[in-house]
Design an enzyme around this catalytic site. Structure first.
Site, PDB file in Angstrom:
ATOM      1  N   GLU A 174       0.805  -1.214   0.000  1.00 11.15           N
ATOM      2  CA  GLU A 174       0.000   0.000   0.000  1.00 11.15           C
ATOM      3  C   GLU A 174       0.844   1.272   0.000  1.00 11.15           C
ATOM      4  O   GLU A 174       0.344   2.361   0.254  1.00 11.15           O
ATOM      5  CB  GLU A 174      -0.938  -0.008   1.206  1.00 11.15           C
ATOM      6  CG  GLU A 174      -1.901  -1.188   1.225  1.00 11.15           C
ATOM      7  CD  GLU A 174      -3.096  -1.012   0.297  1.00 11.15           C
ATOM      8  OE1 GLU A 174      -3.693   0.070   0.299  1.00 11.15           O
ATOM      9  OE2 GLU A 174      -3.429  -1.970  -0.429  1.00 11.15           O
ATOM     10  N   HIS A 250      -4.709   1.724   7.333  1.00 13.79           N
ATOM     11  CA  HIS A 250      -3.300   1.988   7.033  1.00 13.79           C
ATOM     12  C   HIS A 250      -2.615   2.488   8.290  1.00 13.79           C
ATOM     13  O   HIS A 250      -3.252   3.086   9.171  1.00 13.79           O
ATOM     14  CB  HIS A 250      -3.142   3.057   5.951  1.00 13.79           C
ATOM     15  CG  HIS A 250      -3.504   2.616   4.573  1.00 13.79           C
ATOM     16  ND1 HIS A 250      -4.162   3.438   3.679  1.00 13.79           N
ATOM     17  CD2 HIS A 250      -3.306   1.439   3.928  1.00 13.79           C
ATOM     18  CE1 HIS A 250      -4.352   2.784   2.542  1.00 13.79           C
ATOM     19  NE2 HIS A 250      -3.851   1.582   2.667  1.00 13.79           N
ATOM     20  N   CYS A 368      -2.876  11.462   3.480  1.00 16.24           N
ATOM     21  CA  CYS A 368      -3.203  10.620   2.325  1.00 16.24           C
ATOM     22  C   CYS A 368      -2.923  11.339   1.018  1.00 16.24           C
ATOM     23  O   CYS A 368      -2.612  10.712   0.007  1.00 16.24           O
ATOM     24  CB  CYS A 368      -4.679  10.211   2.350  1.00 16.24           C
ATOM     25  SG  CYS A 368      -5.089   8.965   3.582  1.00 16.24           S
TER      26      CYS A 368
END
Length: 444
Positions: A174, A250, A368
């Site tokens: 990721e 995450h 993000c």
């Protein structure tokens, strides 16, 4: 030679919508099917990026991807004209159409893992695009992500680009959302902290039971090998499976680092004390581990406010500041904590709040939206200069958004053939603004 940490923010794409595609992401799921505002989303992201540039930070942008992704829809059996492909997909497999219209590439913390030249054996900045295999809508991104990164960091003398990892669950990767670099100075060798959710090849290892662990230990180890990192430059640490099951999909939802600071929730990790001792030993310099207790901020409040999905930046005067969403101001416990944090004597002296609600409602906060790239002056000079934020680029991009983006977009609108034309027209103009060349392959 001066050293900097640049932030490259993802430009929000024209198809920004709320389809609720990300299982395990509380905000994404809870806002599914609401109407979005692509124009406001893009402008909110630009305002944040410009504000950081005005503070003296090196700030760039990364282009969005082409959506709707007709190439993928054709690969999975939908045929005919572009309009017919959309109509068939909307009727026969709306979930697949939604996935192929996602603007999720805006969250460039998931674009790649980056290791600076100070850490790598060949003295180059290394990039590995994330394969994002856990989610369909994100798994279609890596090849174009690689093209965009190559067009942005386009000098073989300074930058090394790798292909994304094999597209298999054992190598679920990721990107920088599960990677933090700690160092005494951006230009000195540091410790790269790889945080994983589970070991894919060890069936007896701890793992979450409700939501998926998107990052594997095996993927993190592979990236470290590709980036030519020494063992003494790496720490592999497991995220607490219990917090993944509480919506912490995450690591950057539960901790964030910058230079010699790691800001984290007490429930963030497994084997915390031993791993922190390993970090301190390998750093061989002082590390500030700033712990937020459950009593101060609950996991629920941390996830809803994105307290840890903030950016910690080092300002030109040497002080650190947290870049936080206004949602943190609106949460009493989080706001109280942040007010106290700046008085505790840590390197963090300021909190700066930004409205990024369009992104927040879809599950992504300030952290993000950015990919961090530590570089020296020569490396920054080798970057595609048309992607670096300044007054002229900010004005161009705002005008571009105003010209091409819709004020409102619903999930039903994703089947509108006009959206393809609007998106392609916008991206064609953007490639000229950013001098990206042929990073997109438009399907005629």
């Amino acid at each position: 030679m001066k050293q900097f940490e640049a932030n490259f923010d993802g430009l929000v794409g024209p198809t920004h919508n709320y389809a609720g595609l990300s299982f395990g992401n509380v905000a994404s799921y809870s806002n599914a099917a609401q109407a979005s505002n692509p124009k406001a989303a893009a402008k909110q992201g630009l305002q944040k990026a410009k504000a950081l540039a005005d503070l003296g930070m090196v700030q760039g942008v990364l282009a969005p991807q082409e959506r709707p992704d007709l190439y993928t829809l054709r690969r999975i059996g939908f045929s005919g004209t572009d309009a017919e492909v959309l109509q068939k997909a909307a009727k026969q497999a709306p979930a697949l159409l939604n996935a192929c219209c996602s603007a999720s590439s805006m969250w460039t913390a998931n674009a790649a893992t980056v290791s600076p030249s100070a850490d790598t054996r060949d003295g180059k900045v290394h990039f590995t695009p994330a394969n994002l295999v856990d989610k369909l809508h994100r798994s279609i991104e890596p090849l174009t992500t690689g093209n965009i990164l190559k067009a942005t960091f386009n000098n073989d003398r300074h930058f090394k680009h790798h292909l994304h990892l094999p597209e298999h669950a054992n190598f679920g990767d990721e990107g920088a959302a599960n990677h933090t670099r700690l160092c005494s100075d951006y230009g000195k060798a540091g410790v790269e902290l790889f945080v994983y959710g589970q070991s894919a090849t060890n069936p007896n290892a701890p793992k979450p039971v409700k939501y998926p662990a998107r990052q594997t230990l095996e993927a993190s180890q592979a990236v470290a090998r590709l980036h030519q990192l020494e063992d003494e430059s790496c720490v592999f640490m497991q995220q607490n499976p219990d917090v993944i099951d509480q919506g912490v999909f995450h690591n950057d939802v539960i901790s964030v680092g910058n230079q010699n600071v790691l800001f984290y929730h007490e429930q963030a990790f497994l084997d915390t004390e031993a791993k922190f001792a390993e970090i301190s030993r390998k750093m061989n310099s002082e590390v500030h581990f700033i712990k937020v207790s459950t009593e101060q901020v609950s996991i629920d409040d941390a996830v809803r406010s994105y307290l840890f999905n903030t950016q910690i930046i080092t300002l030109p005067n040497g002080e650190m500041a947290i870049v936080a969403p206004t949602d943190c101001q609106e949460n009493p416990a989080v706001f109280a904590y942040l007010n106290e944090l700046t008085t505790l004597g840590t390197p963090i002296k300021q909190v700066k709040y930004f409205d990024v609600k369009q992104s927040m409602q879809n599950g992504g906060g300030p952290a993000c939206l950015r990919l961090r790239v530590a570089m020296n002056e020569q490396e920054i000079a080798a970057v595609n200069q048309h992607t670096l934020m300044n007054d002229a680029l900010f004005n161009k991009l705002n005008s571009w958004v105003e010209k091409h983006y819709r004020d409102t977009l619903t999930v039903a609108d994703l089947a509108d053939p006009q959206l393809i034309i609007e998106s392609r027209t916008a991206l064609d103009e953007l490639t000229q603004i950013l001098k990206l060349g042929s990073v997109y392959q438009f399907q005629k």
